[in-house]
Design a protein around this motif. Structure first.
Motif, PDB file in Angstrom:
ATOM      1  N   GLY A  11       0.771  -1.315   0.014  1.00 21.52           N
ATOM      2  CA  GLY A  11      -0.158  -0.163  -0.109  1.00 21.52           C
ATOM      3  C   GLY A  11       0.924   1.337   0.088  1.00 21.52           C
ATOM      4  O   GLY A  11       0.472   2.252  -0.624  1.00 21.52           O
ATOM      5  N   MET A  12       1.809   1.315   0.620  1.00 21.30           N
ATOM      6  CA  MET A  12       2.786   2.683   0.900  1.00 21.30           C
ATOM      7  C   MET A  12       3.467   2.596  -0.520  1.00 21.30           C
ATOM      8  O   MET A  12       3.599   3.716  -1.147  1.00 21.30           O
ATOM      9  N   ILE A  13       4.178   1.715  -1.203  1.00 20.15           N
ATOM     10  CA  ILE A  13       4.631   1.912  -2.312  1.00 20.15           C
ATOM     11  C   ILE A  13       3.740   2.458  -3.422  1.00 20.15           C
ATOM     12  O   ILE A  13       4.054   3.291  -4.233  1.00 20.15           O
ATOM     13  N   MET A  14       2.522   1.767  -3.772  1.00 19.66           N
ATOM     14  CA  MET A  14       1.648   1.947  -4.570  1.00 19.66           C
ATOM     15  C   MET A  14       1.144   3.667  -4.383  1.00 19.66           C
ATOM     16  O   MET A  14       0.671   4.234  -5.432  1.00 19.66           O
ATOM     17  N   ALA A  15       1.374   4.190  -3.265  1.00 18.43           N
ATOM     18  CA  ALA A  15       1.044   5.405  -3.069  1.00 18.43           C
ATOM     19  C   ALA A  15       1.836   6.319  -3.913  1.00 18.43           C
ATOM     20  O   ALA A  15       1.705   7.560  -3.822  1.00 18.43           O
ATOM     21  N   ALA A  55       2.919   0.270  -9.542  1.00 13.49           N
ATOM     22  CA  ALA A  55       2.478   1.672  -9.428  1.00 13.49           C
ATOM     23  C   ALA A  55       2.738   2.476 -10.818  1.00 13.49           C
ATOM     24  O   ALA A  55       1.758   3.223 -11.006  1.00 13.49           O
ATOM     25  N   VAL A  56       3.556   2.122 -11.614  1.00 11.40           N
ATOM     26  CA  VAL A  56       3.783   2.868 -12.747  1.00 11.40           C
ATOM     27  C   VAL A  56       2.724   2.326 -13.805  1.00 11.40           C
ATOM     28  O   VAL A  56       2.122   3.203 -14.461  1.00 11.40           O
ATOM     29  N   CYS A  57       2.338   1.110 -13.670  1.00 14.09           N
ATOM     30  CA  CYS A  57       1.163   0.891 -14.778  1.00 14.09           C
ATOM     31  C   CYS A  57       0.004   1.566 -14.222  1.00 14.09           C
ATOM     32  O   CYS A  57      -1.014   1.862 -14.940  1.00 14.09           O
ATOM     33  N   PHE A  58      -0.380   1.663 -13.008  1.00 14.02           N
ATOM     34  CA  PHE A  58      -1.505   2.070 -12.506  1.00 14.02           C
ATOM     35  C   PHE A  58      -1.527   3.644 -12.743  1.00 14.02           C
ATOM     36  O   PHE A  58      -2.390   4.091 -13.209  1.00 14.02           O
ATOM     37  N   GLY A  59      -0.469   4.365 -12.362  1.00 10.17           N
ATOM     38  CA  GLY A  59      -0.290   5.845 -12.747  1.00 10.17           C
ATOM     39  C   GLY A  59      -0.354   6.019 -14.339  1.00 10.17           C
ATOM     40  O   GLY A  59      -1.055   6.881 -14.736  1.00 10.17           O
ATOM     41  N   SER A  60      -0.007   5.297 -15.091  1.00  9.37           N
ATOM     42  CA  SER A  60       0.005   5.346 -16.609  1.00  9.37           C
ATOM     43  C   SER A  60      -1.710   5.086 -16.948  1.00  9.37           C
ATOM     44  O   SER A  60      -2.079   5.759 -17.770  1.00  9.37           O
ATOM     45  N   TYR A  61      -2.041   4.111 -16.264  1.00  7.61           N
ATOM     46  CA  TYR A  61      -3.575   3.824 -16.687  1.00  7.61           C
ATOM     47  C   TYR A  61      -4.412   4.899 -16.165  1.00  7.61           C
ATOM     48  O   TYR A  61      -5.382   5.603 -17.127  1.00  7.61           O
ATOM     49  N   SER A  62      -4.339   5.400 -15.230  1.00  6.05           N
ATOM     50  CA  SER A  62      -4.860   6.601 -14.615  1.00  6.05           C
ATOM     51  C   SER A  62      -4.917   7.905 -15.444  1.00  6.05           C
ATOM     52  O   SER A  62      -5.709   8.563 -15.870  1.00  6.05           O
ATOM     53  N   ALA A  63      -3.556   8.321 -15.895  1.00  2.00           N
ATOM     54  CA  ALA A  63      -3.377   9.175 -16.941  1.00  2.00           C
ATOM     55  C   ALA A  63      -3.910   9.093 -18.215  1.00  2.00           C
ATOM     56  O   ALA A  63      -4.470   9.945 -18.976  1.00  2.00           O
ATOM     57  N   VAL A 117       3.363   9.453 -10.425  1.00  2.00           N
ATOM     58  CA  VAL A 117       3.389   9.276 -12.105  1.00  2.00           C
ATOM     59  C   VAL A 117       2.121  10.038 -12.912  1.00  2.00           C
ATOM     60  O   VAL A 117       2.406  10.554 -13.767  1.00  2.00           O
ATOM     61  N   MET A 118       1.050   9.971 -12.074  1.00  2.00           N
ATOM     62  CA  MET A 118      -0.086  10.673 -12.688  1.00  2.00           C
ATOM     63  C   MET A 118      -0.025  12.172 -12.717  1.00  2.00           C
ATOM     64  O   MET A 118      -0.209  13.021 -14.081  1.00  2.00           O
ATOM     65  N   ALA A 119       0.990  12.721 -11.767  1.00  2.00           N
ATOM     66  CA  ALA A 119       1.030  14.154 -11.954  1.00  2.00           C
ATOM     67  C   ALA A 119       1.993  14.656 -13.073  1.00  2.00           C
ATOM     68  O   ALA A 119       1.893  15.619 -13.889  1.00  2.00           O
ATOM     69  N   VAL A 120       2.946  13.912 -13.176  1.00  2.00           N
ATOM     70  CA  VAL A 120       4.078  14.036 -14.162  1.00  2.00           C
ATOM     71  C   VAL A 120       3.409  14.060 -15.600  1.00  2.00           C
ATOM     72  O   VAL A 120       3.701  14.798 -16.489  1.00  2.00           O
ATOM     73  N   TYR A 121       2.296  12.753 -15.862  1.00  2.00           N
ATOM     74  CA  TYR A 121       1.654  13.030 -17.250  1.00  2.00           C
ATOM     75  C   TYR A 121       0.869  14.281 -17.398  1.00  2.00           C
ATOM     76  O   TYR A 121       0.646  14.635 -18.610  1.00  2.00           O
TER      77      TYR A 121
END
Length: 313
Positions: free
Chosen positions: A121-125, A181-189, A130-134
């Motif tokens: 949970g901590m690392i996924m945070a 975390a990178v995959c989820f951030g990319s998916y959200s962006a 990644v979302m903000a960078v996108y």
């Protein structure tokens, strides 16, 4: 009569200003993001709890099968009506299914073999970074409050992972979560660029179908090599939870939240996840809880509050 007509032409109730509507939409978006975050927190505990009884790929595959059954009454008909649009945007839908359905959760389940639910949970945070960078690369202005809040919350996450140190040591399981975390951030962006004509339920159902299809060959290989898992309440119950709540409900809420407030702002709320996971892992799995975690949770919550509020213009 002219006086009466003039009065009728001016209604007593004034229309709401765009600012009021935007404030309502922002509040609803943040609430939906918080709902998805809290529900998802349980999936990390589930991934850790099932690591000895259900292989990671089989866990992921049955999660999406359950999610498909739960979403079918709402999404199947919508997907059929919008099949022409789905075919038109099949590359976008397939990429979303690959990142958010097939890969992300499988990586998290794999991580559960060698790391704690709290660490997951901590690392996924870190995915909101990644979302903000996108969004920043896309030309969006994040604002001073959101940047400061993101940095504060991110500091809390790093300290939490490093147990009070800014140089955390990562286990193999932690590295799997970093990839997730990178995959989820990319998916959200990616969701921010979803074509408007794709309806929420139809799009979600299509991604679930494609994601499950992508996992099917890996599932067959896992069964052939590792064998199946024992069907009992201890395995079926958690799979029903992650399929219905963490998949069908949480993904719908998250996708709607991003449509309302954007990936970066919804991502800030996602920083609440390590707090929820730490509390759940302490109560359900008996993982340790100390002063370091409590202080870091305060930093994370403070960062979320700071980044979620908007200053006066």
């Amino acid at each position: 009569m002219a006086v009466l007509d003039r009065k009728r032409s001016h209604p007593r109730t004034r229309p709401r200003s765009p600012g009021v509507r935007n404030a309502g939409g922002r509040g609803a978006g943040l609430a939906l993001a918080a709902l998805a975050t809290v529900v998802w927190s349980g999936s990390f505990v589930t991934a850790r709890g099932l690591h000895e009884s259900v292989p990671p790929v089989q866990h992921a595959f049955w999660r999406w099968i359950v999610a498909l059954v739960a979403l079918a009454p709402f999404g199947a008909r919508a997907a059929w009506r919008g099949r022409a649009l789905l075919r038109q945007h099949i590359r976008f839908v397939a990429l979303a299914a690959f990142l958010g359905v097939a890969v992300y959760n499988t990586l998290v389940n794999q991580a559960g073999l060698t790391t704690s639910a709290g660490n997951m949970g901590m690392i996924m945070a870190a995915s909101p970074v990644v979302m903000a960078v996108y969004e920043r690369l896309g030309g969006a202005r994040l604002g001073a409050r959101r940047v400061a809040g993101t940095l504060l919350a991110c500091t809390g996450v790093v300290l939490l992972v490093g147990k009070g140190s800014l140089t955390p040591g990562l286990s193999p399981g932690d590295l799997w979560v970093v990839a997730g975390a990178v995959c989820f951030g990319s998916y959200s962006a990616l969701l921010r660029r979803r074509p408007r004509e794709l309806q929420g339920a139809a799009f979600l159902f299509a991604t679930f179908v494609l994601g499950a299809a992508m996992l099917a060959p890996a599932y067959a290989a896992s069964v052939a090599v590792q064998g199946g898992f024992e069907v009992r309440p201890g395995t079926v119950g958690p799979l029903l939870y992650v399929g219905v709540f963490s998949s069908a409900i949480a993904f719908f809420a998250w996708n709607k939240a991003i449509a309302l407030v954007g990936a970066a702002r919804a991502g800030v709320v996602y920083y609440l996840q390590p707090v929820c996971v730490a509390l759940l892992s302490y109560g359900v799995l008996g993982e340790s809880m100390g002063w370091t975690r409590l202080v870091c949770m305060a930093l994370i919550l403070g960062g979320v509050v700071l980044a979620s509020t908007t200053g006066r213009r």
